[in-house]
Design an enzyme around this catalytic site. Structure first.
Site, PDB file in Angstrom:
ATOM      1  N   ASP A  87     -11.242   5.557   7.291  1.00 22.66           N
ATOM      2  CA  ASP A  87     -11.376   6.911   6.774  1.00 22.66           C
ATOM      3  C   ASP A  87     -12.793   7.203   6.309  1.00 22.66           C
ATOM      4  O   ASP A  87     -13.261   8.339   6.403  1.00 22.66           O
ATOM      5  CB  ASP A  87     -10.387   7.134   5.632  1.00 22.66           C
ATOM      6  N   ARG A 140       0.852  -1.185   0.000  1.00 25.49           N
ATOM      7  CA  ARG A 140       0.000   0.000   0.000  1.00 25.49           C
ATOM      8  C   ARG A 140       0.890   1.238   0.000  1.00 25.49           C
ATOM      9  O   ARG A 140       1.671   1.458   0.921  1.00 25.49           O
ATOM     10  CB  ARG A 140      -0.947   0.057   1.193  1.00 25.49           C
TER      11      ARG A 140
END
Length: 254
Positions: free
Chosen positions: A175, A71
């Site tokens: 998020d 990532r």
């Protein structure tokens, strides 16, 4: 040409189960690879991992059966170029909001004329020059995962998924929960409704989808929503959970 097992198994049954590696430890990444997981996510966004350290993590994970997924810390063309030259084949791009950003992410993973990836002949990806046809065939084994983390991004899911070269959509529950006004509460019913909705939309499009769960119970819920693969917990989370449990048992005499 090294085959990308993660890309080839995106639509398999049963779904892939993996884990997050946040410690920055090559030994931890290697150990997780031998624990039986299908993949290990090497995190650069929220972990002390820069490009040189990821090089070592990829080397450590290479000897295990688990597929490494990197990532990125951002949708950055230069970092993508480095990681691909280091031999990474599956990249997750955080905070993708629209089709233009998705298009830029894909372009960073492709050589001209399809993209903007810089050419390097002597790299770990080419097995230091031993793979003669690497540059012509690399894209076939590269997997592009785009991370959607806001209400706006989820609203744009179809247009993002439609960009050629996008292999998978990842929904970031942490998020997303913050963007929805429930920071730190990915399990909130309203957040869960959006997650289930996003998984269903991906399934309808025939687009594989992934997600990170806080534990096995939540992971089972996400698989029930229709997510194609799930990462359950992290090396640090597993370590701390076990440490707290052991300490509690010792102090209680249990």
């Amino acid at each position: 040409m090294p085959l990308n097992a993660f890309k080839r198994n995106l639509k398999r049954t049963p779904p892939m189960i993996g884990v997050w590696s946040m410690s920055g430890s090559a030994m931890a990444a290697e150990a997780l690879g031998f624990a039986g997981y299908d993949f290990v996510v090497l995190d650069m966004e929220h972990a002390p991992n820069d490009a040189p350290r990821v090089f070592g993590l990829l080397q450590a994970a290479a000897g295990s059966p688990a597929s490494p997924v990197v990532r990125l810390q951002w949708n950055d063309t230069v970092t993508v170029k480095q990681l691909l030259d280091f031999g990474a084949q599956t990249l997750m791009f955080p905070y993708i909001q629209n089709a233009d950003e998705a298009r830029r992410a894909v372009a960073a993973t492709r050589y001209p004329p399809e993209g903007v990836r810089g050419f390097a002949g002597m790299s770990r990806a080419t097995r230091y020059g031993a793979i003669a046809d690497y540059h012509r065939n690399a894209a076939n084994e590269i997997c592009v995962i785009l991370q959607l983390e806001t209400k706006k991004a989820v609203a744009n899911l179809e247009e993002i998924a439609a960009i050629p070269g996008v292999d998978c959509i990842f929904i970031g529950p942490g998020d997303l929960s913050a963007d929805m006004g429930f920071i730190g509460q990915p399990g909130h019913p309203e957040v869960q409704t959006v997650l289930a909705y996003a998984a269903a939309r991906c399934s309808k499009l025939g687009m594989p989808s992934g997600i990170l769960a806080g534990g096995s119970a939540q992971a089972r819920d996400y698989l029930g929503y229709g997510f194609s693969w799930v990462a359950s917990g992290s090396d640090l989370g597993l370590m701390m959970s076990n440490a707290r449990s052991e300490l509690k048992n010792l102090r209680s005499g249990g």
